[in-house]
Design a protein around this motif. Structure first.
Motif, short mmCIF file in Angstrom:
data_model
loop_
_atom_site.label_atom_id
_atom_site.label_comp_id
_atom_site.label_asym_id
_atom_site.label_seq_id
_atom_site.Cartn_x
_atom_site.Cartn_y
_atom_site.Cartn_z
N SER A 35 0.80 -1.23 0.00
CA SER A 35 0.00 0.00 0.00
C SER A 35 0.83 1.27 0.00
O SER A 35 0.34 2.32 -0.42
N ARG A 38 -0.83 4.36 1.35
CA ARG A 38 -1.91 5.01 0.60
C ARG A 38 -3.29 4.60 1.10
O ARG A 38 -3.46 3.56 1.71
N ASP A 39 -4.26 5.42 0.79
CA ASP A 39 -5.67 5.07 0.97
C ASP A 39 -6.09 4.22 -0.21
O ASP A 39 -5.50 4.31 -1.31
N GLY A 40 -7.12 3.42 -0.03
CA GLY A 40 -7.63 2.61 -1.13
C GLY A 40 -8.63 1.59 -0.65
O GLY A 40 -9.27 1.76 0.39
N PRO A 106 -12.22 -0.83 3.39
CA PRO A 106 -11.46 0.42 3.25
C PRO A 106 -10.06 0.29 3.84
O PRO A 106 -9.84 -0.38 4.85
N VAL A 107 -9.14 0.98 3.17
CA VAL A 107 -7.76 1.08 3.64
C VAL A 107 -7.45 2.57 3.77
O VAL A 107 -7.65 3.33 2.81
N VAL A 108 -7.02 3.00 4.94
CA VAL A 108 -6.71 4.41 5.18
C VAL A 108 -5.27 4.50 5.67
O VAL A 108 -4.92 3.84 6.67
N GLY A 109 -4.47 5.27 4.98
CA GLY A 109 -3.07 5.40 5.35
C GLY A 109 -2.33 4.08 5.33
O GLY A 109 -1.42 3.86 6.13
N GLY A 110 -2.73 3.19 4.45
CA GLY A 110 -2.08 1.89 4.32
C GLY A 110 -2.54 0.85 5.32
O GLY A 110 -2.04 -0.26 5.33
N ARG A 111 -3.51 1.20 6.15
CA ARG A 111 -3.99 0.28 7.19
C ARG A 111 -5.44 -0.12 6.94
O ARG A 111 -6.26 0.72 6.58
N GLU A 113 -9.06 -0.66 7.74
CA GLU A 113 -9.97 0.05 8.64
C GLU A 113 -11.08 -0.89 9.11
O GLU A 113 -12.16 -0.91 8.55
N GLY A 140 -5.17 1.24 -4.85
CA GLY A 140 -4.79 2.46 -4.16
C GLY A 140 -5.20 3.71 -4.90
O GLY A 140 -5.40 3.70 -6.09
#
Length: 140
Positions: A35, A38-40, A106-111, A113, A140
């Motif tokens: 990631s 990144r968000d994605g 959801p992925v926020v800041g590479g993590r 969620e 991403g």
């Protein structure tokens, strides 16, 4: 954006029992690698007609409760038209209508969620196929 989409296939051995197999750490590890903070979106897909993906609490009995609920909804008996494999195997082919073979998270800041008690799990009631694949894809 050549790195916008990345995918990997996990090979999971579920054994000869019905199982709820926690994939959360595998998902987190994959996201750490690909990631880049990144968000994605993380998509999970099980290319099997008798398994699904669930987001549930594990470790406090909910995973066993899920299997018990599936036994109530989808008994392993001879009522099923699809008849091969272990007795009641036809119900395994109905499972994906209740526990879908995919999830997008959801992925926020590479993590990943997830809520405090949520885990990402492979749900497999098919005792005849102990080898599963789970495709993880990050957009991403």
């Amino acid at each position: 954006m050549p790195d916008a989409f990345t995918t990997r296939v996990l090979h999971i051995s579920t054994g000869s029992r019905e199982t709820v197999h926690d994939l959360t750490r595998d998902c987190e590890s994959f996201l750490r690698e690909v990631s880049e903070g990144r968000d994605g979106l993380l998509n999970l897909f099980v290319p099997h007609a008798t398994a699904g993906i669930a987001v549930i609490e594990t470790g406090a009995g909910s995973d066993d409760d899920l299997l018990a609920a599936l036994h109530t909804l989808l008994p392993a008996d001879d009522r099923w038209q699809h008849r091969h494999g272990s007795p009641g195997h036809g119900r395994d082919h109905v499972l994906p209508a209740f526990v879908p073979p995919h999830a997008t998270l959801p992925v926020v800041g590479g993590r990943l969620e997830l809520g405090t008690w949520q885990s990402v799990c492979l749900v497999d009631t098919n005792r005849d196929n102990p080898h599963r694949q789970v495709r993880l894809s990050f957009l991403g």
